[in-house]
Design an enzyme around this catalytic site. Structure first.
Site, PDB file in Angstrom:
ATOM      1  N   HIS A 304       0.863  -1.192   0.000  1.00  0.00           N
ATOM      2  CA  HIS A 304       0.000   0.000   0.000  1.00  0.00           C
ATOM      3  C   HIS A 304       0.894   1.235   0.000  1.00  0.00           C
ATOM      4  O   HIS A 304       1.959   1.231   0.622  1.00  0.00           O
ATOM      5  CB  HIS A 304      -0.873  -0.025   1.264  1.00  0.00           C
ATOM      6  CG  HIS A 304      -1.721   1.200   1.437  1.00  0.00           C
ATOM      7  ND1 HIS A 304      -2.712   1.536   0.555  1.00  0.00           N
ATOM      8  CD2 HIS A 304      -1.726   2.165   2.402  1.00  0.00           C
ATOM      9  CE1 HIS A 304      -3.312   2.644   0.967  1.00  0.00           C
ATOM     10  NE2 HIS A 304      -2.724   3.058   2.080  1.00  0.00           N
ATOM     11  N   ASN A 305       0.468   2.294  -0.711  1.00  0.00           N
ATOM     12  CA  ASN A 305       1.280   3.524  -0.770  1.00  0.00           C
ATOM     13  C   ASN A 305       2.747   3.187  -1.027  1.00  0.00           C
ATOM     14  O   ASN A 305       3.657   3.646  -0.322  1.00  0.00           O
ATOM     15  CB  ASN A 305       1.186   4.309   0.548  1.00  0.00           C
ATOM     16  CG  ASN A 305      -0.154   5.016   0.705  1.00  0.00           C
ATOM     17  OD1 ASN A 305      -0.929   5.111  -0.241  1.00  0.00           O
ATOM     18  ND2 ASN A 305      -0.430   5.502   1.897  1.00  0.00           N
ATOM     19  N   GLU A 334       1.211  -0.059  -5.548  1.00  0.00           N
ATOM     20  CA  GLU A 334       0.206   0.986  -5.718  1.00  0.00           C
ATOM     21  C   GLU A 334       0.846   2.259  -6.247  1.00  0.00           C
ATOM     22  O   GLU A 334       1.949   2.629  -5.852  1.00  0.00           O
ATOM     23  CB  GLU A 334      -0.480   1.278  -4.379  1.00  0.00           C
ATOM     24  CG  GLU A 334      -1.635   2.251  -4.542  1.00  0.00           C
ATOM     25  CD  GLU A 334      -2.238   2.689  -3.211  1.00  0.00           C
ATOM     26  OE1 GLU A 334      -3.381   3.176  -3.236  1.00  0.00           O
ATOM     27  OE2 GLU A 334      -1.578   2.561  -2.163  1.00  0.00           O
ATOM     28  N   ASP A 336      -0.357   6.283  -6.827  1.00  0.00           N
ATOM     29  CA  ASP A 336      -1.336   7.339  -6.542  1.00  0.00           C
ATOM     30  C   ASP A 336      -1.072   8.496  -7.504  1.00  0.00           C
ATOM     31  O   ASP A 336      -0.110   9.240  -7.295  1.00  0.00           O
ATOM     32  CB  ASP A 336      -1.053   7.812  -5.104  1.00  0.00           C
ATOM     33  CG  ASP A 336      -2.297   7.920  -4.283  1.00  0.00           C
ATOM     34  OD1 ASP A 336      -3.363   7.801  -4.857  1.00  0.00           O
ATOM     35  OD2 ASP A 336      -2.178   8.135  -3.059  1.00  0.00           O
ATOM     36  N   HIS A 349       1.159  11.227  -2.090  1.00  0.00           N
ATOM     37  CA  HIS A 349      -0.056  11.046  -1.291  1.00  0.00           C
ATOM     38  C   HIS A 349      -0.787  12.379  -1.292  1.00  0.00           C
ATOM     39  O   HIS A 349      -0.357  13.329  -0.657  1.00  0.00           O
ATOM     40  CB  HIS A 349       0.298  10.604   0.130  1.00  0.00           C
ATOM     41  CG  HIS A 349      -0.849   9.959   0.830  1.00  0.00           C
ATOM     42  ND1 HIS A 349      -1.612  10.609   1.749  1.00  0.00           N
ATOM     43  CD2 HIS A 349      -1.385   8.719   0.712  1.00  0.00           C
ATOM     44  CE1 HIS A 349      -2.565   9.801   2.189  1.00  0.00           C
ATOM     45  NE2 HIS A 349      -2.446   8.650   1.572  1.00  0.00           N
ATOM     46  N   GLU A 383      -4.440   4.311  -8.410  1.00  0.00           N
ATOM     47  CA  GLU A 383      -5.421   5.215  -7.808  1.00  0.00           C
ATOM     48  C   GLU A 383      -5.334   6.502  -8.610  1.00  0.00           C
ATOM     49  O   GLU A 383      -4.379   7.258  -8.498  1.00  0.00           O
ATOM     50  CB  GLU A 383      -5.103   5.433  -6.322  1.00  0.00           C
ATOM     51  CG  GLU A 383      -6.271   6.051  -5.593  1.00  0.00           C
ATOM     52  CD  GLU A 383      -6.039   6.188  -4.099  1.00  0.00           C
ATOM     53  OE1 GLU A 383      -6.386   7.239  -3.564  1.00  0.00           O
ATOM     54  OE2 GLU A 383      -5.504   5.253  -3.482  1.00  0.00           O
TER      55      GLU A 383
END
Length: 746
Positions: A304-305, A334, A336, A349, A383
């Protein structure tokens, strides 16, 4: 033992390193300082200091270095390409979470000598056996304690060294052993005499007693006696005769004993300390599982991230974070994405102070590192916060940089597929997980209605800026980006009643940890059946701004495949992830148990005893002793008071912890001889974590080391557990010696 340096003493590269070089240490575009680096006589330690800092210096071991990268292969060195050409630059990458060391040499020849020399020494360090590692560890301590560098140590210095090594011992006994080792009666020990002193100090009575139980003459093990030990204690059964012969050949240091077909105590101890004597079944370390089942039938190591090195509010976004995750076996990363100011999409983020990196640089990093550790597919979880224009730019980068590595179409020969393809069929491929135009979620013009707004976006703490989103606004997708989504189409979860009727095999949903945990508890059997065919991705709550993690076990219990964790955060949760994926060649894919793969399964983790074929197991661990546990407090006089805790993670009924008492002032060779007992109701899902802590009656215990593995990978019998640091890296020679019994629970 020859030191690694002596093996290469005539090597021109090692000569350059031993003579020393002035190299620039670079921390940023503005911080570049000259330091004098040289390889010490042991051939494993690099020493460096500033010419202007007087006596201050630093050292690190080659064993700590994982790799050497040539040229501008770090973000720091990329920032100074205009100042220093690539042939002067190189980067040392350390194991675990220790930062890189970026260096610039004064000439290309000097850079090449250091790069080649370091690689030779790293290879040598990585291929040392347990005895060589232990010898090297002892030598390192000797050199560390020999403050005046005269190659000798008197009794006072040795006593000080024992404290540094975590040993509190009776002065009379220490002096007795010192006198025995001081064969020249000079009142001091040279290196080889110190090694002898250390061996007497570490005489393992508990291993000797086991040896005595099977040795007829108390001196050696005959072939049949070793075979008997392997069969009775190690529960090897068939093949123990062949294995006994192989062990004698491989582990026995005495040529005479080998010729006589016997094994000495030294050979026996070397076997017990070797990978074969470890707690992890050797045949489970390789690729042993069927890799031809649908993708939804596997647990997939997921991050994640992935772009973050630290926390979610201020942490640095870094390509290095992707490299570290991929090298650790991660198979779902991931990204973003946000609109960049100059038309290039950026990754960070959103709505925080985290730094930004270019999307195209991440894809280039993915291209280079995706399949270094594992050949099986990587899922790129997107994302997407970009407008249509920069989405099209993203699609262009994906196609151009990844080329044939990017999966763009349904696999050949599948006209009407009902299940996802297998990891085997998707080897070497990158799969894009994102939204897709068409079907129930979108209209043919690329418009997506807001009822499919990314659930993840809201749950990720970004509900705080929800007012900036017009809830009635329709979001648009780029056709080019949409067309790259084949098997991992992001859709809103419609409920378990709807999914068997309407869900297509290539549709997957993301769940915030709180929602996933609630569904697992309230509708466990439904969640299990859903995950037989569909992929599910779970991600940490947006409230975890410190990048902490949730326990992945309860989501694995219901068959969720993509249980995403913050790889940058050490602790229990990453220990469990590393433990589960340590098997199957660290490929990042682990086949789920058959009761999580069956369309008609009734398995519910809340009620394991109702599962057909329910076979609980009794698990008994005698914690015998510990060896060379590392210090927690670096103060010389501080010595640990260790205890061992065994933790079981699995279905709710299996969650359990038991611990030994603590031993005062002995991290060197503590002996517990305590037995801990457990009942494991669902063995196929259980993970066992061994934790060693420094007991403190007034505050929280300090962490010393841990080791986590699947219950199904445990070897019974007398075993060593080689401890890992908080980062999941090895801390040789620290270990636990245990005896394990596994039997049916009746």
């Amino acid at each position: 033992m020859d030191s690694p340096g002596s093996l290469f003493q005539d090597d021109p590269d090692i000569k350059v390193m031993t003579a020393g070089s002035t190299l620039r240490k670079v921390k940023s575009r503005l911080w570049k300082k000259q330091r004098h680096f040289r390889l010490l006589e042991d051939g494993l330690s690099i020493w460096y200091k500033s010419r202007w800092l007087g006596k201050g210096h630093s050292t690190f071991s080659v064993i700590e270095v994982e790799a050497v990268r040539e040229g501008h292969q770090s973000e720091v060195l990329q920032s100074i390409t205009d100042e220093f050409p690539a042939d002067l630059c190189f980067t040392l990458v350390f194991h675990g979470r220790q930062g890189n060391l970026d260096l610039v040499a004064e000439s290309p020849e000097e850079a090449r000598a250091w790069i080649r020399g370091l690689r030779k020494l790293i290879h040598r360090a990585q291929t040392m056996d347990e005895k060589q590692r232990l010898d090297q560890w002892v030598r390192d301590w000797f050199h560390k304690a020999d403050k005046n560098k005269d190659g000798k140590m008197n009794f006072k210095e040795v006593r000080k060294l024992l404290k540094m090594m975590n040993v509190e011992m009776n002065e009379e006994r220490a002096l007795h052993l010192f006198t025995m080792a001081d064969r020249s009666q000079s009142g001091s020990l040279e290196l080889e005499q110190f090694v002898l002193f250390y061996k007497m100090l570490t005489q393992r009575d508990e291993v000797w007693r086991v040896f005595q139980d099977y040795s007829g003459d108390g001196e050696t093990l005959m072939l049949e006696e070793l075979e008997n030990f392997l069969s009775v204690e190690q529960q090897e059964g068939e093949g123990s005769a062949r294995h006994a012969r192989e062990l004698m050949e491989r582990q026995e240091p005495s040529g005479t004993a080998k010729k006589q077909g016997t094994m000495s105590l030294d050979g026996f101890q070397m076997y017990l300390c070797s990978p074969e004597g470890s707690i992890f079944k050797p045949d489970r370390l390789g690729l042993y599982q069927d890799m031809s089942q649908p993708l939804s039938h596997y647990f997939i190591s997921s991050s994640h991230n992935t772009y973050l090195m630290e926390d979610q509010l201020r942490g640095q976004s870094s390509l290095e974070a992707y490299i570290q995750a991929l090298k650790r076996g991660c198979r779902c990363v991931e990204v973003d994405c946000w609109d960049g100011s100059d038309g290039e999409p950026v990754v960070y983020h959103g709505h925080t102070l985290t730094s930004k990196i270019l999307f195209k640089d991440i894809i280039a990093t993915l291209k280079e590192y995706a399949f270094v550790t594992s050949d099986f597919p990587v899922i790129l979880s997107l994302e997407n916060h970009c407008g249509v224009e920069q989405q099209t730019v993203m699609a262009g980068h994906l196609s151009k940089i990844l080329g044939d590595t990017l999966l763009r179409n349904i696999l050949d020969g599948r006209t009407n597929p009902q299940f996802l393809p297998s990891p085997q069929e998707l080897k070497g491929k990158v799969l894009l997980k994102a939204k897709k135009i068409g079907g129930a979620e979108g209209s043919p013009d690329g418009t997506l209605t807001d009822d499919n707004s990314d659930e993840e976006e809201m749950a990720n703490g970004e509900a705080l800026h929800a007012e900036s989103l017009n809830q009635h606004e329709k979001s648009k997708l780029s056709r080019e980006l949409s067309d790259l989504v084949v098997y991992c189409k992001s859709v809103h979860f419609r409920g378990f009643k709807s999914s068997p009727l309407h869900a297509k095999y290539n549709e997957m949903s993301s769940f915030a940890e709180s929602k996933a945990k609630r569904l697992a508890k309230e509708a466990g059997a439904d969640f299990v059946r859903h995950n037989v065919k569909q992929l599910s991705r779970i991600y940490p709550s947006g409230l975890r701004t410190d990048s902490s993690n949730y326990n992945p076990q309860e989501l694995w219990n219901v068959g969720c495949q993509i249980v995403a964790l913050n790889f940058q955060t050490a602790g229990l949760e990453m220990d469990l992830n590393d433990g589960l994926f340590a098997q199957n060649h660290r490929s990042g894919y682990v086949l789920k148990p058959n009761f999580l793969r069956d369309n008609h399964t009734t398995f519910n983790p809340e009620k394991p005893q109702e599962q057909p074929g329910y076979k609980p197991m009794r698990f008994s661990i005698q914690v015998i002793s510990g060896q060379q546990l590392p210090k927690v407090n670096q103060k010389e006089a501080s010595i640990v008071d260790p205890l061992v805790r065994v933790e079981v993670y699995g279905v709710p009924q299996d969650q359990a912890k038991e611990e030994t008492s603590h031993i005062n002032n002995n991290g060197f060779n503590p002996v517990w001889n305590q037995t801990l007992n457990f009942v494991i109701h669902t063995p196929d899902l259980a993970l066992i974590r061994f934790v060693v802590e420094d007991y403190d009656k007034t505050s929280k215990n300090d962490f010393i080391g841990q080791y986590t593995l699947p219950f199904t990978c445990i070897q019974p019998g007398y075993r060593h557990i080689h401890l890992l640091s908080k980062d999941g890296t090895a801390i040789p020679p620290a270990s636990l010696f245990v005896h394990i019994t596994i039997s049916k629970f009746t």
